[in-house]
Motif scaffolding. Structure first.
Motif, PDB file in Angstrom:
ATOM      1  N   GLY A  53     -16.777 -63.214 -18.743  1.00  0.00           N
ATOM      2  CA  GLY A  53     -16.950 -63.369 -17.224  1.00  0.00           C
ATOM      3  C   GLY A  53     -18.067 -62.849 -16.564  1.00  0.00           C
ATOM      4  O   GLY A  53     -18.814 -63.611 -15.781  1.00  0.00           O
ATOM      5  N   GLY A  54     -18.774 -61.700 -17.063  1.00  0.00           N
ATOM      6  CA  GLY A  54     -19.918 -61.257 -16.477  1.00  0.00           C
ATOM      7  C   GLY A  54     -21.142 -62.051 -16.889  1.00  0.00           C
ATOM      8  O   GLY A  54     -21.974 -62.436 -15.992  1.00  0.00           O
ATOM      9  N   ARG A 104     -30.139 -57.741  -9.044  1.00  0.00           N
ATOM     10  CA  ARG A 104     -28.877 -58.604  -9.317  1.00  0.00           C
ATOM     11  C   ARG A 104     -28.291 -58.383 -10.585  1.00  0.00           C
ATOM     12  O   ARG A 104     -27.130 -58.143 -10.683  1.00  0.00           O
ATOM     13  N   ALA A 105     -29.093 -58.198 -11.757  1.00  0.00           N
ATOM     14  CA  ALA A 105     -28.735 -58.164 -12.787  1.00  0.00           C
ATOM     15  C   ALA A 105     -27.892 -56.859 -13.217  1.00  0.00           C
ATOM     16  O   ALA A 105     -26.948 -56.892 -13.806  1.00  0.00           O
ATOM     17  N   VAL A 106     -28.509 -55.733 -12.754  1.00  0.00           N
ATOM     18  CA  VAL A 106     -27.874 -54.640 -12.967  1.00  0.00           C
ATOM     19  C   VAL A 106     -26.483 -54.418 -12.051  1.00  0.00           C
ATOM     20  O   VAL A 106     -25.780 -53.900 -12.625  1.00  0.00           O
ATOM     21  N   GLN A 133     -23.035 -53.806 -13.745  1.00  0.00           N
ATOM     22  CA  GLN A 133     -22.077 -52.480 -13.072  1.00  0.00           C
ATOM     23  C   GLN A 133     -20.768 -53.169 -12.668  1.00  0.00           C
ATOM     24  O   GLN A 133     -19.706 -52.572 -13.257  1.00  0.00           O
ATOM     25  N   ASP A 134     -20.974 -53.999 -12.197  1.00  0.00           N
ATOM     26  CA  ASP A 134     -19.409 -54.579 -11.874  1.00  0.00           C
ATOM     27  C   ASP A 134     -18.601 -55.171 -13.102  1.00  0.00           C
ATOM     28  O   ASP A 134     -17.552 -55.110 -13.045  1.00  0.00           O
ATOM     29  N   THR A 135     -19.385 -55.647 -13.933  1.00  0.00           N
ATOM     30  CA  THR A 135     -18.574 -56.086 -15.107  1.00  0.00           C
ATOM     31  C   THR A 135     -18.088 -54.995 -16.079  1.00  0.00           C
ATOM     32  O   THR A 135     -16.725 -54.991 -16.202  1.00  0.00           O
ATOM     33  N   ALA A 159      -9.383 -59.128 -15.454  1.00  0.00           N
ATOM     34  CA  ALA A 159     -10.518 -59.021 -16.065  1.00  0.00           C
ATOM     35  C   ALA A 159     -11.459 -60.236 -15.618  1.00  0.00           C
ATOM     36  O   ALA A 159     -12.637 -60.409 -15.665  1.00  0.00           O
ATOM     37  N   LEU A 160     -10.492 -61.220 -15.364  1.00  0.00           N
ATOM     38  CA  LEU A 160     -11.167 -62.512 -14.884  1.00  0.00           C
ATOM     39  C   LEU A 160     -12.243 -62.358 -13.483  1.00  0.00           C
ATOM     40  O   LEU A 160     -12.825 -63.268 -13.057  1.00  0.00           O
ATOM     41  N   ARG A 161     -11.630 -61.193 -12.830  1.00  0.00           N
ATOM     42  CA  ARG A 161     -12.406 -61.016 -11.626  1.00  0.00           C
ATOM     43  C   ARG A 161     -14.000 -60.843 -11.820  1.00  0.00           C
ATOM     44  O   ARG A 161     -14.911 -60.974 -11.095  1.00  0.00           O
ATOM     45  N   ALA A 162     -14.373 -60.773 -13.066  1.00  0.00           N
ATOM     46  CA  ALA A 162     -15.888 -60.322 -13.524  1.00  0.00           C
ATOM     47  C   ALA A 162     -16.564 -61.675 -13.469  1.00  0.00           C
ATOM     48  O   ALA A 162     -17.838 -61.512 -13.235  1.00  0.00           O
TER      49      ALA A 162
END
Length: 630
Positions: free
Chosen positions: A280-281, A545-547, A551-553, A600-603
């Motif tokens: 997802g990330g 944005r990639a960083v 982090q979110d993932t 997990a799909l929130r990623a």
């Protein structure tokens, strides 16, 4: 109906389990209930044996898998007569695999879209007629017709007066790009409402879209270290579950308790949540104009502590403009620029493009070189009209013309020195500008936990320090060769270290860094292939944005893993006291699996991320006496 049959065939194990369950209901309703335990038990044991073969193979390879618990739970429920629970566990196991497959397909949707939309056909003008040919048969220089809403098959320049292009699949930007005659057009873009003509500038294989497709294909086959970390939870989780089940059996004297605990211990969240989150990330990154080549890169991005930047084309626009020509006696301005541009046409450096543009603007006719060669980061040596022309850094030119002398230039300007026939011929000055979003990007990285920033550049010390002070970069290493950059990155103590660059001379250091990020919109293929992340948009803000996506993932992956673990452990503790029957426990575990997957799909994220607006930081002016660009 056809779709239902297709899904049923794809997930045949789930389909067969449902059929067995319905057959049991039919037998029970027909008064043949005595056959139901045998049907369910034999089927459950058959599935356990089938899964057990794969488990044994994993064990022989030294991999202790989490499926040990699922198989043990099936066997235990059959042995204690909980045959309905056994079938539910089988449904949970096979259904979990089906959910994983669905979640992976959902998570990779944006990545797969790039692969499936690759341009296949082109309308080429040949001999006065428009003929349809395969996209890979288009040759540079040919004129193509792009009809309304069609994909551009190869990189090209627009010949028609104007059009709009949807570049969202390439850059992640949903707003159509306005194009005018002479503007570059990326392959994979979708034309607007009017038919236009373009001139091909590259073959399909060398075009932007096909390079992205190759990167996506590489990215879609990865497995992140955090996923392997989830696998390593197998041993403690398995030992804990078996021990708890054994204690419940021993304390109650009832073997059913053992089965009741184990049906709630089946660890599908551990098997599924982490891979789904990382896919997802990667999908979210693709929507934001970032190709992340592996899930492991997302984990490293989340932990970056040092960010290292190249200067030209990365922190600056990479499009320097000619500022002044300073010829030595015996040369005039036009002749010096003509010789410089004639030599620079054999260079891949961004400054070469500036020299060529300046020569074209002045109507100069360039000469062909008898031979030419480029020394990365230093300059070009070419034999033009019988004379050796050397263009590049002062040190490089001085090796061929010892009487060369440095020229005084203003802050922010760049100097290119020239020698002709072994004689110092003068200098050409250009100016490059800091990207408007560079300061905001560095500020955002600091907020995301990046502790140190660093600039590595082949430019002169004064130029590099001027840019660094303007942007608040803490460390500067100037006049670096490619090997120097590699050694400097390897010596960084605060790791992981992220290197951001764009040129062919950055390829070695991008490969040497923990995370290499290539500004691929204008950068070279070599840089993109060496990097772990490719930025498809010419915006350095995408690095921050990639960083943030990394982090979110990682946060979502770990949240999903621990959510599944904690809920499963809580339910197991309750089941140890005999409160939850085995059949109900198996159903509850299926709910836990679903919750972990949805978490997990929130990623994936629902839309294009928008960069935060960061107030500009104070900028300090610095005088420069000898800057030069290469």
């Amino acid at each position: 109906m056809t779709r239902i049959l297709h899904v049923a065939r794809r997930y045949w194990a789930v389909t067969l389990t449902v059929i067995v369950g319905l057959a049991g209901l039919v037998l029970w309703a027909a008064g043949a209930g005595a056959a139901v335990p045998w049907l369910f038990s034999v089927y459950a044991l058959a599935i356990a044996a089938w899964q057990g073969v794969g488990m044994v193979r994993d064990l022989l390879r030294g991999h202790w898998g989490l499926d040990v618990l699922a198989i043990t739970a099936i066997v235990a429920t059959v042995l204690v007569g909980e045959y309905i629970a056994a079938v539910v566990v089988v449904l949970m196991l096979t259904g979990g695999e089906a959910l994983e497959d669905y979640a992976n397909r959902r998570a990779k949707r944006e990545l797969d879209a790039l692969l499936t939309r690759a341009p296949q056909q082109a309308h080429v003008r040949r001999d006065g007629e428009i003929v349809d040919v395969p996209a890979d048969a288009v040759r540079p220089g040919e004129v193509l017709l792009i009809r309304p809403s069609e994909l551009v098959p190869v990189d090209a320049v627009l010949l028609s007066p104007e059009t709009t292009m949807d570049e969202s699949q390439i850059t992640g930007e949903s707003v159509p790009a306005e194009k005018r005659s002479g503007d570059p057009v990326l392959s994979g873009s979708v034309n607007g409402s009017s038919a236009v003509e373009v001139r091909a500038t590259a073959t399909a294989a060398d075009s932007q879209y096909q390079q992205i497709v190759a990167l996506v294909a590489e990215a879609s086959e990865s497995k992140a270290p955090v996923v392997r970390l989830a696998d390593r939870y197998a041993v403690p989780f398995t030992v804990f579950s078996l021990a708890l089940g054994g204690i419940a059996w021993w304390a109650s004297g009832d073997p059913v308790r053992f089965a009741e605990v184990l049906v709630l211990a089946t660890p599908c969240p551990l098997l599924i949540a982490a891979p789904v989150a990382f896919l997802g990330g990667m999908s979210r990154a693709a929507k934001n104009g970032l190709i992340v080549k592996s899930g492991g890169v997302l984990e490293l991005l989340a932990r970056v502590r040092t960010a290292v930047f190249d200067k030209t084309g990365t922190l600056t626009s990479g499009e320097p403009e000619l500022a002044e020509i300073r010829p030595e006696p015996g040369f005039d301005e036009r002749e010096l620029l003509r010789l410089v541009a004639s030599a620079e046409q054999y260079s891949s450096h961004v400054l070469a493009a500036a020299m060529l543009r300046a020569a074209a603007d002045r109507g100069l006719v360039l000469a062909e070189a008898d031979r030419a060669g480029e020394t990365a980061t230093n300059g070009v040596v070419a034999t033009i009209e019988g004379r050796e022309v050397v263009v590049g850094k002062f040190r490089f030119v001085a090796e061929h013309a010892p009487e060369a002398r440095r020229t005084e230039i203003a802050a922010g300007q760049l100097a290119v020195y020239v020698a002709v026939g072994g004689r110092y011929a003068g200098a050409v000055l250009a100016a490059d500008h800091v990207r408007p979003d560079a300061a905001a990007t560095l500020a955002e990285l600091r907020r995301l936990g990046v502790e140190e920033t660093m600039m590595l550049t082949g430019d002169a010390e004064a130029t590099a320090r001027h840019i660094a002070e303007e942007l608040g970069i803490t460390r500067v290493h100037a006049e670096c060769l490619p090997g120097d950059k590699v050694r400097d990155v390897q010596a960084v103590e605060r790791r992981p270290v992220m290197m951001v660059g764009d040129g062919v001379n950055d390829a070695p250091v991008l490969a040497a860094a923990d995370v290499g990020v290539a500004m691929g919109a204008k950068g070279t293929t070599a840089a993109s292939e060496s990097a772990n992340v490719v930025v498809l948009v010419d915006e350095i803000s995408r690095v921050a944005r990639a960083v943030r996506i990394g982090q979110d993932t990682v946060r979502i992956a770990l949240q999903s893993i621990w959510l599944g673990i904690l809920v499963s452990v809580g339910l197991m503790l309750v089941a140890a006291f005999g409160v939850i029957p085995a059949t109900l426990g198996a159903v509850l575990q299926e709910v836990v699996d679903l919750v972990a997957i949805l978490a997990a799909l929130r990623a994936i994220g629902g839309r294009l991320d928008r960069a935060k607006v960061v107030p500009g930081e104070p900028r300090a002016a610095a005088a420069a006496s000898e800057p030069e660009l290469r």
